[in-house]
Motif scaffolding. Sequence first.
Motif, PDB file in Angstrom:
ATOM      1  N   LEU A  20       0.924  -1.162  -0.137  1.00  0.00           N
ATOM      2  CA  LEU A  20      -0.091   0.047   0.063  1.00  0.00           C
ATOM      3  C   LEU A  20       0.798   1.232   0.191  1.00  0.00           C
ATOM      4  O   LEU A  20       1.013   1.854   0.808  1.00  0.00           O
ATOM      5  CB  LEU A  20      -0.883  -0.026   1.142  1.00  0.00           C
ATOM      6  CG  LEU A  20      -1.994  -1.052   1.202  1.00  0.00           C
ATOM      7  CD1 LEU A  20      -2.621  -0.959   2.735  1.00  0.00           C
ATOM      8  CD2 LEU A  20      -2.772  -0.980  -0.001  1.00  0.00           C
ATOM      9  N   PRO A  21       1.676   1.519  -1.149  1.00  0.00           N
ATOM     10  CA  PRO A  21       2.048   2.831  -1.248  1.00  0.00           C
ATOM     11  C   PRO A  21       1.197   4.061  -1.086  1.00  0.00           C
ATOM     12  O   PRO A  21       0.362   3.919  -1.172  1.00  0.00           O
ATOM     13  CB  PRO A  21       2.810   2.663  -2.451  1.00  0.00           C
ATOM     14  CG  PRO A  21       2.089   1.810  -3.327  1.00  0.00           C
ATOM     15  CD  PRO A  21       1.482   0.825  -2.225  1.00  0.00           C
ATOM     16  N   GLN A  26      -3.804   7.123  -0.740  1.00  0.00           N
ATOM     17  CA  GLN A  26      -4.713   8.484  -0.834  1.00  0.00           C
ATOM     18  C   GLN A  26      -5.652   8.257  -1.808  1.00  0.00           C
ATOM     19  O   GLN A  26      -6.647   8.990  -1.898  1.00  0.00           O
ATOM     20  CB  GLN A  26      -3.775   9.520  -1.143  1.00  0.00           C
ATOM     21  CG  GLN A  26      -3.318   9.288  -2.605  1.00  0.00           C
ATOM     22  CD  GLN A  26      -2.737  10.655  -3.299  1.00  0.00           C
ATOM     23  OE1 GLN A  26      -3.195  11.599  -3.050  1.00  0.00           O
ATOM     24  NE2 GLN A  26      -1.969  10.427  -4.125  1.00  0.00           N
ATOM     25  N   GLU A  27      -5.751   7.124  -2.606  1.00  0.00           N
ATOM     26  CA  GLU A  27      -6.928   7.186  -3.676  1.00  0.00           C
ATOM     27  C   GLU A  27      -8.458   7.194  -2.939  1.00  0.00           C
ATOM     28  O   GLU A  27      -9.141   7.738  -3.569  1.00  0.00           O
ATOM     29  CB  GLU A  27      -6.497   6.114  -4.756  1.00  0.00           C
ATOM     30  CG  GLU A  27      -5.490   5.994  -5.530  1.00  0.00           C
ATOM     31  CD  GLU A  27      -5.471   5.113  -6.348  1.00  0.00           C
ATOM     32  OE1 GLU A  27      -5.933   4.194  -6.164  1.00  0.00           O
ATOM     33  OE2 GLU A  27      -4.253   4.911  -7.164  1.00  0.00           O
ATOM     34  N   GLY A  28      -8.605   6.410  -1.759  1.00  0.00           N
ATOM     35  CA  GLY A  28      -9.722   6.416  -1.252  1.00  0.00           C
ATOM     36  C   GLY A  28      -9.916   7.335   0.014  1.00  0.00           C
ATOM     37  O   GLY A  28     -11.051   7.219   0.582  1.00  0.00           O
ATOM     38  N   ALA A  85      -3.186   8.025  16.713  1.00  0.00           N
ATOM     39  CA  ALA A  85      -4.118   7.531  15.829  1.00  0.00           C
ATOM     40  C   ALA A  85      -3.469   6.810  14.639  1.00  0.00           C
ATOM     41  O   ALA A  85      -2.264   7.318  14.529  1.00  0.00           O
ATOM     42  CB  ALA A  85      -5.009   8.711  15.502  1.00  0.00           C
ATOM     43  N   ARG A  86      -4.173   6.143  14.107  1.00  0.00           N
ATOM     44  CA  ARG A  86      -3.653   5.792  12.715  1.00  0.00           C
ATOM     45  C   ARG A  86      -3.138   6.886  11.643  1.00  0.00           C
ATOM     46  O   ARG A  86      -4.285   7.890  11.791  1.00  0.00           O
ATOM     47  CB  ARG A  86      -4.696   4.676  11.931  1.00  0.00           C
ATOM     48  CG  ARG A  86      -4.892   3.408  12.780  1.00  0.00           C
ATOM     49  CD  ARG A  86      -5.794   2.663  11.995  1.00  0.00           C
ATOM     50  NE  ARG A  86      -5.549   2.317  10.500  1.00  0.00           N
ATOM     51  CZ  ARG A  86      -5.911   1.689   9.845  1.00  0.00           C
ATOM     52  NH1 ARG A  86      -7.392   1.263   9.890  1.00  0.00           N
ATOM     53  NH2 ARG A  86      -5.592   1.491   8.654  1.00  0.00           N
ATOM     54  N   PRO A  87      -2.189   6.787  10.812  1.00  0.00           N
ATOM     55  CA  PRO A  87      -1.843   7.926  10.128  1.00  0.00           C
ATOM     56  C   PRO A  87      -2.506   7.572   8.703  1.00  0.00           C
ATOM     57  O   PRO A  87      -1.919   7.839   7.582  1.00  0.00           O
ATOM     58  CB  PRO A  87      -0.578   7.890   9.916  1.00  0.00           C
ATOM     59  CG  PRO A  87      -0.077   6.405  10.107  1.00  0.00           C
ATOM     60  CD  PRO A  87      -1.235   5.791  10.965  1.00  0.00           C
ATOM     61  N   ASP A  88      -3.908   7.692   8.719  1.00  0.00           N
ATOM     62  CA  ASP A  88      -4.789   7.360   7.398  1.00  0.00           C
ATOM     63  C   ASP A  88      -5.341   8.658   6.915  1.00  0.00           C
ATOM     64  O   ASP A  88      -6.337   8.466   6.124  1.00  0.00           O
ATOM     65  CB  ASP A  88      -5.847   6.170   7.622  1.00  0.00           C
ATOM     66  CG  ASP A  88      -6.560   6.467   8.822  1.00  0.00           C
ATOM     67  OD1 ASP A  88      -6.612   7.422   9.530  1.00  0.00           O
ATOM     68  OD2 ASP A  88      -7.316   5.520   9.143  1.00  0.00           O
ATOM     69  N   PRO A 263       0.292  10.131   4.607  1.00  0.00           N
ATOM     70  CA  PRO A 263       0.805  10.411   3.456  1.00  0.00           C
ATOM     71  C   PRO A 263       0.896  11.793   3.005  1.00  0.00           C
ATOM     72  O   PRO A 263       0.073  12.416   3.376  1.00  0.00           O
ATOM     73  CB  PRO A 263       0.013   9.719   2.625  1.00  0.00           C
ATOM     74  CG  PRO A 263      -0.709   8.455   3.246  1.00  0.00           C
ATOM     75  CD  PRO A 263      -0.761   9.100   4.788  1.00  0.00           C
ATOM     76  N   ALA A 264       1.989  12.414   2.617  1.00  0.00           N
ATOM     77  CA  ALA A 264       2.177  13.628   2.228  1.00  0.00           C
ATOM     78  C   ALA A 264       0.936  14.196   0.930  1.00  0.00           C
ATOM     79  O   ALA A 264       0.606  15.340   1.360  1.00  0.00           O
ATOM     80  CB  ALA A 264       3.353  13.968   1.561  1.00  0.00           C
ATOM     81  N   PRO A 265       0.430  13.485   0.176  1.00  0.00           N
ATOM     82  CA  PRO A 265      -0.509  13.774  -0.648  1.00  0.00           C
ATOM     83  C   PRO A 265      -1.894  14.083   0.267  1.00  0.00           C
ATOM     84  O   PRO A 265      -2.449  15.119  -0.381  1.00  0.00           O
ATOM     85  CB  PRO A 265      -0.598  12.664  -1.636  1.00  0.00           C
ATOM     86  CG  PRO A 265       0.639  11.911  -1.677  1.00  0.00           C
ATOM     87  CD  PRO A 265       0.928  12.160  -0.240  1.00  0.00           C
ATOM     88  N   ILE A 266      -2.009  13.296   1.308  1.00  0.00           N
ATOM     89  CA  ILE A 266      -3.177  13.636   1.989  1.00  0.00           C
ATOM     90  C   ILE A 266      -3.224  14.733   2.868  1.00  0.00           C
ATOM     91  O   ILE A 266      -4.229  15.690   2.684  1.00  0.00           O
ATOM     92  CB  ILE A 266      -3.719  12.324   2.982  1.00  0.00           C
ATOM     93  CG1 ILE A 266      -3.934  11.277   2.285  1.00  0.00           C
ATOM     94  CG2 ILE A 266      -4.621  12.636   3.931  1.00  0.00           C
ATOM     95  CD1 ILE A 266      -4.267   9.926   3.006  1.00  0.00           C
TER      96      ILE A 266
END
Length: 326
Positions: A20-21, A26-28, A85-88, A263-266
């Motif tokens: 899961l790169p 970030q797609e979802g 927290a989860r970094p999601d 993730p940086a894009p998020i």
Amino acid sequence: MNQGITRRAALALGGASLGLPAARAQEGWPGGPLRIVVPFAAGGSTDAVARLVSPGLTQRLGHPVVVENRSGGAGAIGTDVVAKARPDGQTWLLTFDSHAVMPDLVPNLPFNLTRDLDPVMLIGGAPYVIATRPDKPYRNLADLVAAAKARPDGVSYGSTGNGTIGHLTMMLLQSRTGTSMPHLAYRGGGLAVNDAVAGHIEVMIGSAALVAPHIAGGTLRALVQFGPTRLPALAAVQTAEEAGFPGLQAEAWWGVFAPAGTPAPIIARMNAALRETLTEERVRQQMEETQQARLALSDPDTLRSFVDRQVEVWGRIVRENRIKAD
């Protein structure tokens, strides 16, 4: 390094092992409702800012954005929730200037500001202001300093709490002027304002958002403001630098952070959504008028550098004066 790999590296390796790169992660996003954790009780300025931006974020991100108040420990309890927290991209922290003093003010913090949190945006700031009841014999900072020198321990001041930036600003002012002023630490700005208006304390220090309505209403007089330039609402009031104290600045500020490893894009998408929301005319006007804020709307790196400087400046004052949280 005997502690093994860092949390950030572990998260990166874990994501790779699961295939899961960041690009796919970030797609979802967002994957459902998001929460903004405010590490203070409802009703304060940080809570107000979070609730002001949440509708715009909901609109732009397509999922509900819920504000969750987790107060206690000078902001440490709510901050720890986000740090763990989860970094999601589903959990975010919107916090206040006390964030920078926690490492020195709160013993045995269960997290590290740099290692466990990623910066997102410095929203902006508002200067701290010293104010007094209009019938007190102080018209500016010079009058206050002169009185404090003439009456050692005879000129009391109130702040919104022990170890707050307002308290630390007064400690720094006393150090630079060789004065000693008794401190009354209140559990909230409203209580400090009430006693200042009633004349029970000589002066108080609070954010411009806290005191500006009372100054406009004539129940308090501003003596000095600690921003880099004068606020439009306090155009007749000197800054500390103008009053002869170069470099003496203190501002309330609001910043947004994410769990480390997000993730940086998020982070970039959240930064963009915050920027778009805060530049809406209605939201911008409320920030400038209600919070007396100068908007910064920074990138993540600017927030990181800003917090590093705040930790250095205010942490030193906490240590030198052996200040502990209430």
